[in-house]
Design a protein around this motif. Structure first.
Motif, mmCIF file in Angstrom:
data_model
loop_
_atom_site.group_PDB
_atom_site.id
_atom_site.type_symbol
_atom_site.label_atom_id
_atom_site.label_comp_id
_atom_site.label_asym_id
_atom_site.label_seq_id
_atom_site.Cartn_x
_atom_site.Cartn_y
_atom_site.Cartn_z
ATOM 1 N N SER A 155 0.814 -1.221 0.000
ATOM 2 C CA SER A 155 0.000 0.000 0.000
ATOM 3 C C SER A 155 0.846 1.270 0.000
ATOM 4 C CB SER A 155 -0.948 0.002 1.202
ATOM 5 O OG SER A 155 -0.220 0.086 2.416
ATOM 6 N N ILE A 156 2.165 1.146 -0.151
ATOM 7 C CA ILE A 156 3.010 2.341 -0.251
ATOM 8 C C ILE A 156 2.557 3.150 -1.465
ATOM 9 C CG2 ILE A 156 5.360 3.191 -0.669
ATOM 10 C CD1 ILE A 156 6.387 0.661 0.748
ATOM 11 N N PRO A 157 2.300 4.432 -1.286
ATOM 12 C CA PRO A 157 1.774 5.234 -2.407
ATOM 13 C C PRO A 157 2.730 5.258 -3.600
ATOM 14 C CG PRO A 157 1.546 6.409 -0.324
ATOM 15 C CD PRO A 157 2.395 5.219 -0.040
ATOM 16 N N THR A 158 2.154 5.256 -4.770
ATOM 17 C CA THR A 158 2.934 5.353 -6.002
ATOM 18 C C THR A 158 3.719 6.662 -6.023
ATOM 19 O OG1 THR A 158 1.296 4.053 -7.213
ATOM 20 C CG2 THR A 158 2.783 5.424 -8.530
ATOM 21 N N GLY A 159 4.973 6.574 -6.452
ATOM 22 C CA GLY A 159 5.799 7.768 -6.561
ATOM 23 C C GLY A 159 6.648 8.051 -5.344
ATOM 24 N N VAL A 160 6.351 7.403 -4.213
ATOM 25 C CA VAL A 160 7.147 7.618 -3.000
ATOM 26 C C VAL A 160 8.403 6.751 -3.083
ATOM 27 C CG1 VAL A 160 7.224 7.303 -0.499
ATOM 28 C CG2 VAL A 160 5.153 8.188 -1.579
ATOM 29 N N PRO A 161 9.601 7.336 -2.987
ATOM 30 C CA PRO A 161 10.822 6.529 -3.040
ATOM 31 C C PRO A 161 10.931 5.582 -1.853
ATOM 32 C CG PRO A 161 11.330 8.814 -2.513
ATOM 33 C CD PRO A 161 9.877 8.774 -2.851
ATOM 34 N N ILE A 162 11.549 4.439 -2.101
ATOM 35 C CA ILE A 162 11.687 3.385 -1.091
ATOM 36 C C ILE A 162 13.165 3.048 -0.942
ATOM 37 C CG2 ILE A 162 11.126 0.985 -0.521
ATOM 38 C CD1 ILE A 162 8.628 1.335 -2.390
ATOM 39 N N THR A 163 13.657 3.033 0.300
ATOM 40 C CA THR A 163 15.042 2.649 0.566
ATOM 41 C C THR A 163 15.057 1.421 1.465
ATOM 42 O OG1 THR A 163 15.892 4.902 0.327
ATOM 43 C CG2 THR A 163 17.241 3.360 1.567
ATOM 44 N N ILE A 164 15.801 0.401 1.051
ATOM 45 C CA ILE A 164 15.911 -0.845 1.806
ATOM 46 C C ILE A 164 17.327 -0.929 2.379
ATOM 47 C CG2 ILE A 164 15.613 -3.349 1.732
ATOM 48 C CD1 ILE A 164 14.015 -2.937 -0.890
ATOM 49 N N TRP A 165 17.419 -1.125 3.709
ATOM 50 C CA TRP A 165 18.705 -1.144 4.414
ATOM 51 C C TRP A 165 19.117 -2.588 4.679
ATOM 52 C CZ3 TRP A 165 21.067 3.461 6.546
ATOM 53 C CH2 TRP A 165 20.346 4.640 6.258
ATOM 54 N N VAL A 166 20.326 -2.972 4.216
ATOM 55 C CA VAL A 166 20.777 -4.356 4.388
ATOM 56 C C VAL A 166 22.268 -4.419 4.682
ATOM 57 C CG1 VAL A 166 19.009 -5.446 2.951
ATOM 58 C CG2 VAL A 166 21.103 -4.607 1.888
ATOM 59 N N GLY A 167 22.665 -5.477 5.381
ATOM 60 C CA GLY A 167 24.078 -5.779 5.595
ATOM 61 C C GLY A 167 24.418 -7.088 4.910
ATOM 62 N N ASP A 168 25.681 -7.496 4.990
ATOM 63 C CA ASP A 168 26.116 -8.743 4.367
ATOM 64 C C ASP A 168 25.801 -9.921 5.284
ATOM 65 O OD1 ASP A 168 26.957 -7.533 2.099
ATOM 66 O OD2 ASP A 168 29.114 -7.751 2.475
ATOM 67 N N ASN A 169 24.547 -10.332 5.269
ATOM 68 C CA ASN A 169 24.120 -11.504 6.026
ATOM 69 C C ASN A 169 22.899 -12.104 5.353
ATOM 70 O OD1 ASN A 169 21.530 -10.433 7.505
ATOM 71 N ND2 ASN A 169 23.078 -8.830 7.762
ATOM 72 N N ALA A 170 22.692 -13.392 5.572
ATOM 73 C CA ALA A 170 21.615 -14.104 4.871
ATOM 74 C C ALA A 170 20.240 -13.603 5.284
ATOM 75 C CB ALA A 170 21.737 -15.605 5.130
ATOM 76 N N HIS A 171 20.103 -13.167 6.539
ATOM 77 C CA HIS A 171 18.810 -12.670 7.015
ATOM 78 C C HIS A 171 18.348 -11.458 6.209
ATOM 79 C CE1 HIS A 171 15.803 -10.681 9.388
ATOM 80 N NE2 HIS A 171 16.650 -9.801 9.905
ATOM 81 N N GLU A 172 19.142 -10.395 6.205
ATOM 82 C CA GLU A 172 18.715 -9.168 5.527
ATOM 83 C C GLU A 172 18.748 -9.308 4.008
ATOM 84 O OE1 GLU A 172 19.719 -5.509 8.473
ATOM 85 O OE2 GLU A 172 21.487 -6.548 7.686
#
Length: 336
Positions: A155-172
């Motif tokens: 349901s994130i509105p169209t046009g809103v930028p999305i940033t995904i934060w991850v590290g070097d691990n299988a979980h993220e």
């Protein structure tokens, strides 16, 4: 309403709950004093219930039903502690129009097939219940909590930028691929912050302080993921979900491995701890697991390590003293 009353009311503050109780008490007093009829009382209760449900639903679904709310950026992280740290970092930067969504399941362990569907979540829930010591509240609400987060992402509105934060691990990294699978029909610009690459040390985003996160916010990636990159991530998600292993580790990429992958490390660590103390000593399970966690480059959680300790007891590798209802309650010794 398909969400339990308890779960909806959890969205209210204690002050709001007290206000509702006082309001109901006052109305009931008015009925007793014949200042209002029972019919008027019931009508007012219905109106209050509708209003309360609207407030709760708005809070449970951050992008729905809030016509006046403007969200300019959405961040996605993979633990509640990371969410809290990032929210604090955003407040320090006075970024008040940015939303943070946390996906808290440990993606490195347990089945992940059909994780975007209720039946897939139910199968994962069953595996976790049969193998790990879990908090009852977390286990009971796993399906509805997971479905809610999926709904929030979609349901994130169209046009809103999305940033995904991850590290070097299988979980993220597994979580990143799952999120991109869920967002496959979104036209939004999607960015990633690879914290291990940026700072050279953290395996997990949860290791970063709000101050560190503020410094990373200052140097956001300038361009979103390309369509080709996102498709590659989604292909990798499809492959991982089809393998449907119960354990994933990070070895220059996500590798599906057998559940006994860490057993040799647990055995060797227990031998060393016994040698350092007394060969006849039992070692607290919590100490053994803490030692393995402290030297591990993998992110799988202490609950999985405890599951393997109990399995090694059942296999006759470890001797047990105490009741294994939690790692603090029992000790183990290598069976020579």
């Amino acid at each position: 309403m398909n969400r339990s009353i308890k779960r909806i009311l959890e969205a209210l503050t204690e002050e709001e709950m007290r206000t509702i109780l006082l309001h109901q008490w006052t109305l009931f007093t008015y009925v007793e004093e014949e200042k209002i009829s029972e019919k008027e009382w019931i009508n007012q209760v219905k109106e209050m219930k509708k209003g309360t449900e609207r407030v709760c639903e708005d809070r449970l679904h951050p992008f729905q039903g809030e016509a006046g709310k403007v969200v300019e950026h959405v961040h996605i992280v993979f633990s509640e502690s990371t969410k809290g740290s990032l929210q604090l970092a955003l407040r320090r930067k006075e970024e008040t129009k940015e939303e943070v969504i946390a996906l808290s399941p440990m993606f490195s362990i347990g089945p992940i097939q059909d994780l975007d569907k209720e039946e897939g979540i139910e199968k994962r829930k069953e595996w976790l219940f049969n193998h790990l010591v879990m908090d009852d509240e977390q286990w009971m609400h796993m399906v509805e909590d997971s479905l809610k987060v999926i709904e929030d992402l979609r349901s994130i509105p169209t046009g809103v930028p999305i940033t995904i934060w991850v590290g070097d691990n299988a979980h993220e990294q597994t979580g990143l691929r799952f999120v991109l699978h869920l967002l496959k029909n979104k036209p939004n610009g999607i960015y990633t912050v690879q914290v291990t690459d940026a700072l050279d040390f953290p395996l997990h985003t949860g290791e970063l302080s709000p101050a560190r996160l503020v410094s990373l916010l200052e140097r956001f990636p300038s361009s979103p993921l390309s369509d080709e990159s996102m498709e590659t991530y989604r292909d990798e998600w499809r492959a991982l979900s089809e393998e449907n292993a119960n354990l994933r580790v990070w070895e220059r990429g996500i590798q599906s491995v057998s559940e006994d992958y860490f057993d040799a490390t647990l055995i060797q660590t227990l031998k060393e701890l016994q040698f350092e103390s007394d060969m006849d000593d039992y070692i607290k399970a919590a100490r053994l697991i803490g030692e393995v966690l402290g030297h591990s480059s993998q992110v799988v959680g202490d609950s999985f390590f405890e599951y393997r300790v109990r399995e090694l007891v059942l296999q006759g590798e470890f001797m047990l003293m105490g009741v294994p209802r939690g790692m603090r309650y029992y000790a183990v010794k290598w069976h020579k």
